[in-house]
Design a protein around this motif. Structure first.
Motif, short mmCIF file in Angstrom:
data_model
loop_
_atom_site.label_atom_id
_atom_site.label_comp_id
_atom_site.label_asym_id
_atom_site.label_seq_id
_atom_site.Cartn_x
_atom_site.Cartn_y
_atom_site.Cartn_z
N ILE A 440 -25.37 -3.94 -97.14
CA ILE A 440 -25.94 -3.29 -98.34
C ILE A 440 -27.14 -4.09 -98.83
O ILE A 440 -28.20 -3.53 -99.16
CB ILE A 440 -24.87 -3.17 -99.44
CG1 ILE A 440 -23.77 -2.20 -99.00
CG2 ILE A 440 -25.50 -2.71 -100.76
CD1 ILE A 440 -22.57 -2.17 -99.93
N ALA A 441 -27.00 -5.42 -98.85
CA ALA A 441 -28.10 -6.28 -99.29
C ALA A 441 -29.30 -6.17 -98.36
O ALA A 441 -30.46 -6.14 -98.81
CB ALA A 441 -27.62 -7.73 -99.36
N ALA A 443 -30.24 -3.56 -96.58
CA ALA A 443 -30.93 -2.29 -96.82
C ALA A 443 -31.83 -2.38 -98.04
O ALA A 443 -32.98 -1.89 -98.03
CB ALA A 443 -29.89 -1.18 -97.01
N VAL A 444 -31.36 -3.05 -99.10
CA VAL A 444 -32.15 -3.19 -100.33
C VAL A 444 -33.37 -4.07 -100.09
O VAL A 444 -34.50 -3.73 -100.47
CB VAL A 444 -31.28 -3.77 -101.47
CG1 VAL A 444 -32.14 -4.08 -102.70
CG2 VAL A 444 -30.16 -2.79 -101.83
N ILE A 445 -33.19 -5.21 -99.45
CA ILE A 445 -34.29 -6.16 -99.22
C ILE A 445 -35.31 -5.59 -98.24
O ILE A 445 -36.52 -5.76 -98.41
CB ILE A 445 -33.73 -7.51 -98.73
CG1 ILE A 445 -32.94 -8.17 -99.86
CG2 ILE A 445 -34.84 -8.43 -98.25
CD1 ILE A 445 -32.16 -9.38 -99.44
N ARG A 447 -36.06 -2.47 -97.84
CA ARG A 447 -36.85 -1.46 -98.56
C ARG A 447 -37.91 -2.12 -99.43
O ARG A 447 -39.04 -1.64 -99.54
CB ARG A 447 -35.90 -0.59 -99.40
CG ARG A 447 -36.59 0.56 -100.12
CD ARG A 447 -35.58 1.49 -100.75
NE ARG A 447 -36.22 2.57 -101.49
CZ ARG A 447 -36.73 3.66 -100.93
NH1 ARG A 447 -36.68 3.82 -99.61
NH2 ARG A 447 -37.28 4.61 -101.66
N ARG A 448 -37.56 -3.24 -100.07
CA ARG A 448 -38.53 -3.96 -100.90
C ARG A 448 -39.70 -4.48 -100.07
O ARG A 448 -40.86 -4.39 -100.47
CB ARG A 448 -37.85 -5.12 -101.62
CG ARG A 448 -36.91 -4.70 -102.75
CD ARG A 448 -36.24 -5.92 -103.36
NE ARG A 448 -35.28 -5.54 -104.39
CZ ARG A 448 -34.46 -6.40 -104.99
NH1 ARG A 448 -34.47 -7.69 -104.63
NH2 ARG A 448 -33.62 -5.98 -105.92
#
Length: 457
Positions: A440-441, A443-445, A447-448
């Motif tokens: 999950i982490a 995917a977030v990073i 995208r950033r």
């Protein structure tokens, strides 16, 4: 001079699967050889000195990892920052990173030596080490920690070589040092009757040899990774970059070790026979783990180089290839280790069928589902390769250390669950939970990162 074209794998172009496999195989072989030589320590003391000596050496693993891993994490920071700088083609930054890394390794090693030698007995007593094992474990730990500078120098320099795409050189150097280690083991234990002190001294000498060889390799390079001893110094910016990624990685490794120390203390409460079986099984599992961890290093360095070059489409593909590869490799090697378990355990512990039985219990609960540890490690490597440092540390502290320690002080305290089997099952639970959170982490990073690149176009 070292030919970088012959030793370096191209991480930025070409087939990912074939390049990752070519890059990973030498790491696996290097780590397998290292474990094989370490296993020789246990086999030799088991054959010539008995099960108490096996328990003494095995008992030291969790506490030595606790102290060493804090500083080994800095070598991870070195590898990631060098990979980013190489990917971005920043030769001067690479030069400064390398010449900051070696003095950092030396200082780290000296600190570890002071802590390890000075407090070895205290640490072992805190682990509830039985009185029958304590004197031998103390001797082993003190000699082992006396060579901590060699451990640090080798790991820092090997990280630089791997960031540059060279995984073959560390394999060659470790092979040379390992053969010397086994030879010295036999000499010190069988001829000089030095028991665990002999295997510890042989390990320290061989680590010194591998450190000298890997430093020499960097000095002979012709590219941006060339090391010049006269240029060594602490460059403030580069030291900060190494620490920013390395310290969280080191803290994570040490906190992993803290949970393992607590588990080892619980295992110690069941007596020295179970301790011997546990130590032998853990050593066998180590052969499976290094295969899994090799894909962690591949994910870290491949993603690090491609992030530096801003090739983000390859980053997701790298993660996918590494995850599939580690599941296949993990399932295969775990099955082999389990099926050969009774035979392998009997090599370590030839004089105790009861210890072998307990070793098989550990292999059942930890080795069979070991691929879960592999995908957790790969996801951690991917996050670090992206330049994230605190996120994987926090997730791992909660997901691995938190679950295991909480498990010991809650579920394990229930009388019907106060068993070694219950302790071992905590590993499977912690690996699964941590992997889910790491992905999950990621995917977030990811995208950033991609949004940041889009905004600069």
């Amino acid at each position: 001079m070292t030919s970088t074209k012959k030793t370096n794998i191209n991480m930025l172009e070409g087939s990912l699967l074939s390049n990752i496999i070519l890059y990973t195989i030498p790491i696996i072989l290097t780590s397998l050889l290292q474990l094989l030589f370490n296993a020789a320590d246990l086999v030799i003391v088991g054959r010539y000195c008995g099960e108490l000596s096996v328990a003494a050496v095995g008992n030291c693993g969790s506490i030595t990892n606790l102290i060493v891993n804090l500083f080994i994490g800095l070598s991870v920071g070195t590898g990631v920052t060098v990979a980013h700088a190489l990917g971005a083609d920043k030769s001067e930054t690479v030069h400064r990173l390398i010449h900051t890394a070696l003095p950092t390794a030396i200082v780290s090693g000296l600190i570890v030596t002071v802590i390890g030698v000075g407090f070895a007995k205290t640490f072992l007593q805190l682990m509830n080490t039985p009185d029958t094992v304590l004197p031998l474990s103390t001797i082993y730990m003190r000699i082992y920690f006396a060579g901590a500078v060699f451990i640090m120098v080798y790991n820092f320099c090997a990280s630089i070589l791997r960031a540059a795409g060279d995984t073959k050189s560390p394999l060659i150097y470790l092979s040379i040092a390992g053969v010397i280690n086994v030879f010295l083991n036999v000499i010190f234990v069988t001829l000089f009757n030095m028991n665990v002190a002999g295997v510890a001294l042989a390990t320290t000498i061989s680590q010194g040899i591998s450190a000298v060889l890997v430093v020499r390799a960097l000095m002979r390079r012709t590219d941006a990774c060339k090391l010049m001893l006269s240029k060594m110094r602490f460059y403030k910016r580069q030291l900060f970059d190494i620490l920013k990624i390395g310290l969280p990685a080191g803290l994570q490794g040490s906190l992993f070790s803290i949970s393992n120390v607590i588990i080892q203390s619980s295992i110690n409460s069941f007596g020295d026979i179970l301790m011997s079986g546990n130590a032998a099984a853990a050593n066998i599992e180590g052969f499976v783990y290094v295969v899994l961890n090799a894909f962690h290093q591949s994910a870290l360095n491949f993603i690090g180089r491609n992030v530096g070059a801003q090739k983000y489409k390859r980053v997701k593909k790298i993660l996918g290839v590494c995850l599939v590869s580690v599941v296949v490799a993990g399932a295969t090697f775990s099955a082999i280790a389990y099926l050969l378990g009774p035979t392998l355990l009997s090599i370590y512990i030839p004089d105790s069928a009861e210890a072998v039985k307990w070793g098989m219990v550990r292999l059942t609960y930890i080795c069979i589902p070991y691929f879960l540890c592999g995908i957790m490690d790969v996801s951690t490597g991917a996050l670090r390769g992206m330049g994230a440092s605190l996120v994987p540390m926090i997730i791992s502290i909660i997901g691995v250390c938190g679950i295991r320690i909480g498990w010991i002080y809650t579920i394990f305290q229930i009388p019907q669950y106060h068993t070694p089997q219950c302790l071992y099952f905590s590993y499977t639970v912690s690996w699964s939970a941590t992997f889910i959170c790491q992905m999950i982490a990621f995917a977030v990073i990811y995208r950033r990162h991609t949004k940041r690149v889009e905004n600069t176009i």
